[in-house]
Write a protein that holds these residues in place. Structure first.
Motif, mmCIF file in Angstrom:
data_model
loop_
_atom_site.group_PDB
_atom_site.id
_atom_site.type_symbol
_atom_site.label_atom_id
_atom_site.label_comp_id
_atom_site.label_asym_id
_atom_site.label_seq_id
_atom_site.Cartn_x
_atom_site.Cartn_y
_atom_site.Cartn_z
ATOM 1 N N VAL A 66 1.043 -1.498 0.390
ATOM 2 C CA VAL A 66 0.110 0.213 -0.126
ATOM 3 C C VAL A 66 1.070 1.366 0.043
ATOM 4 C CG1 VAL A 66 -1.308 1.085 1.371
ATOM 5 C CG2 VAL A 66 -1.652 -1.401 1.371
ATOM 6 N N PHE A 67 1.991 0.734 0.563
ATOM 7 C CA PHE A 67 2.987 2.480 0.533
ATOM 8 C C PHE A 67 3.619 3.134 -1.010
ATOM 9 C CE2 PHE A 67 6.947 4.161 1.403
ATOM 10 C CZ PHE A 67 7.254 5.134 2.184
ATOM 11 N N VAL A 68 4.187 1.723 -1.386
ATOM 12 C CA VAL A 68 4.857 1.711 -2.665
ATOM 13 C C VAL A 68 3.444 2.497 -3.740
ATOM 14 C CG1 VAL A 68 6.339 0.600 -1.924
ATOM 15 C CG2 VAL A 68 4.440 -0.555 -2.817
ATOM 16 N N THR A 69 2.456 1.356 -3.175
ATOM 17 C CA THR A 69 1.098 1.895 -4.573
ATOM 18 C C THR A 69 0.596 3.348 -4.482
ATOM 19 O OG1 THR A 69 0.851 -0.110 -4.592
ATOM 20 C CG2 THR A 69 -0.936 1.785 -5.777
ATOM 21 N N ALA A 70 0.717 4.157 -3.414
ATOM 22 C CA ALA A 70 0.500 5.029 -3.000
ATOM 23 C C ALA A 70 1.394 5.768 -2.722
ATOM 24 C CB ALA A 70 -0.295 5.765 -1.057
ATOM 25 N N LEU A 71 2.661 5.906 -2.896
ATOM 26 C CA LEU A 71 3.494 6.977 -2.896
ATOM 27 C C LEU A 71 3.766 7.046 -4.227
ATOM 28 C CD1 LEU A 71 6.151 8.490 -1.631
ATOM 29 C CD2 LEU A 71 7.362 6.702 -1.781
ATOM 30 N N ARG A 72 3.903 5.861 -5.823
ATOM 31 C CA ARG A 72 3.635 6.057 -7.307
ATOM 32 C C ARG A 72 2.088 7.019 -6.836
ATOM 33 N NH1 ARG A 72 1.900 1.150 -10.984
ATOM 34 N NH2 ARG A 72 0.027 1.648 -9.661
ATOM 35 N N GLU A 73 1.434 7.923 -6.516
ATOM 36 C CA GLU A 73 -0.003 8.316 -7.035
ATOM 37 C C GLU A 73 0.738 9.759 -6.327
ATOM 38 O OE1 GLU A 73 -3.654 9.356 -8.438
ATOM 39 O OE2 GLU A 73 -2.816 7.689 -8.533
ATOM 40 N N LEU A 74 1.289 9.761 -5.601
ATOM 41 C CA LEU A 74 1.306 11.151 -4.793
ATOM 42 C C LEU A 74 2.919 11.501 -5.411
ATOM 43 C CD1 LEU A 74 1.947 13.310 -2.756
ATOM 44 C CD2 LEU A 74 3.505 11.932 -0.840
ATOM 45 N N VAL A 75 3.586 10.562 -6.072
ATOM 46 C CA VAL A 75 4.324 11.732 -6.891
ATOM 47 C C VAL A 75 3.742 12.163 -8.297
ATOM 48 C CG1 VAL A 75 6.479 11.431 -8.896
ATOM 49 C CG2 VAL A 75 6.462 9.995 -6.055
ATOM 50 N N ALA A 76 3.065 11.056 -9.000
ATOM 51 C CA ALA A 76 2.004 12.021 -10.680
ATOM 52 C C ALA A 76 1.278 12.820 -9.950
ATOM 53 C CB ALA A 76 1.410 10.465 -10.529
ATOM 54 N N ARG A 77 0.580 12.665 -8.822
ATOM 55 C CA ARG A 77 -0.236 13.721 -8.631
ATOM 56 C C ARG A 77 0.558 15.408 -8.283
ATOM 57 N NH1 ARG A 77 -5.065 14.766 -9.207
ATOM 58 N NH2 ARG A 77 -5.402 15.907 -7.170
ATOM 59 N N ALA A 78 1.864 14.552 -7.296
ATOM 60 C CA ALA A 78 2.375 15.944 -6.988
ATOM 61 C C ALA A 78 3.315 17.083 -8.218
ATOM 62 C CB ALA A 78 2.777 15.962 -5.555
ATOM 63 N N ALA A 79 3.796 15.978 -9.445
ATOM 64 C CA ALA A 79 5.363 16.045 -9.525
ATOM 65 C C ALA A 79 4.854 14.959 -10.633
ATOM 66 C CB ALA A 79 6.398 15.943 -9.198
ATOM 67 N N PRO A 80 4.320 15.051 -12.173
ATOM 68 C CA PRO A 80 3.783 14.456 -12.865
ATOM 69 C C PRO A 80 5.392 14.267 -13.785
ATOM 70 C CG PRO A 80 2.465 16.481 -13.054
ATOM 71 C CD PRO A 80 3.153 16.101 -11.702
ATOM 72 N N GLN A 81 5.761 14.695 -13.936
ATOM 73 C CA GLN A 81 7.186 14.791 -14.733
ATOM 74 C C GLN A 81 7.751 13.934 -14.019
ATOM 75 O OE1 GLN A 81 6.226 17.722 -12.980
ATOM 76 N NE2 GLN A 81 8.724 18.642 -11.790
ATOM 77 N N TYR A 82 8.003 13.764 -12.924
ATOM 78 C CA TYR A 82 8.330 12.664 -12.308
ATOM 79 C C TYR A 82 7.904 11.409 -12.164
ATOM 80 C CZ TYR A 82 12.669 15.595 -11.237
ATOM 81 O OH TYR A 82 13.993 16.563 -11.958
ATOM 82 N N SER A 83 6.960 11.350 -12.792
ATOM 83 C CA SER A 83 6.084 9.738 -12.933
ATOM 84 C C SER A 83 6.650 8.744 -12.958
ATOM 85 C CB SER A 83 4.593 9.812 -13.737
ATOM 86 O OG SER A 83 4.079 10.610 -13.521
#
Length: 229
Positions: A56-73
């Motif tokens: 859950v942690f790594v999945t939510a962290l991926r979503e967080l990066v996609a939301r806050a810094a999409p250039q680093y998705s």
């Protein structure tokens, strides 16, 4: 998923995974010889729960990066992929240990008797975890999603894990710090990961209250009022 919710979910999952790991690791040091079945199965069950929370942690962290810094998705996807592989490898190792203990007609020490787990828990897990931590460090350093210390500590732990990758050449005595299944290669690395996850989870959860929500789109009514008559 809003950024605030992504931060809080990531943080809560990290804290839960860390708490389970912190409870699990000491169970490996209670008995000097073959531990009773309840000890092995209990620590494996706790570890399985920890790994589920880690997913859950790594999945939510991926979503967080996609939301806050999409250039680093792409980097967020690397964090997710390496975290997923690490969790999968460890789950397979846990299954092999549990099966051997359940089938044995006497107490065994699965850290010695289940040879298939030596490099799964050791060299393979250390390399996958190093890649995961390095990816987290990169994301944090480039996006400033979390405090600087989270990224720097991730880099340090990644290097420490890499140092244990060659441990497969040093035998299978768990009392040997640097053995393939040694207490340094496996248990101590699990302990370091647990306390790092706890600190990062707390920092991430607390950052949820400071996240700036995205501005709401202007309503049609507001636009019409601004239009020239």
């Amino acid at each position: 998923m809003p950024e605030t919710l992504a931060r809080r979910l990531t943080g809560a999952a990290g804290i839960a995974a860390a708490a389970a790991l912190i409870v699990e690791v000491p169970l490996y040091f209670i008995y000097s010889g073959p531990p009773p079945d309840w000890n092995v199965l209990s620590r494996l069950l706790i570890g399985i729960v920890a790994l589920a929370c880690l997913l859950v942690f790594v999945t939510a962290l991926r979503e967080l990066v996609a939301r806050a810094a999409p250039q680093y998705s792409w980097a967020g996807s690397l964090v997710f992929a390496t975290g997923l592989v690490y969790a999968t490898i460890t789950l397979v190792s846990s299954g092999l240990e549990a099966g051997a203990v359940i089938a044995a007609d006497q107490a065994i020490d699965p850290t010695i008797d289940v040879s298939g787990t030596y490099i799964l828990y050791g060299s393979i897990s250390r390399l996958m975890l190093a890649m995961f931590l390095a990816a987290v460090g990169f994301v944090v350093s480039r996006t400033a999603l979390l405090p600087r210390w989270t990224g720097r500590s991730a880099y340090v732990l990644a290097v420490v894990n890499v140092l244990f990758v060659p441990s497969l050449f040093f035998g299978n005595d768990p009392a040997n710090f640097y053995a393939a299944n040694g207490w340094g290669t496996t248990a101590s690395m699990g302990a370091l990961l647990s306390y790092w996850l706890l600190a990062v989870g707390i920092a991430t959860y607390r950052s949820g209250s400071r996240a700036v929500p995205a501005p709401a789109p202007r309503s049609v009514t507001a636009v019409s009022h601004d239009a020239p008559h």
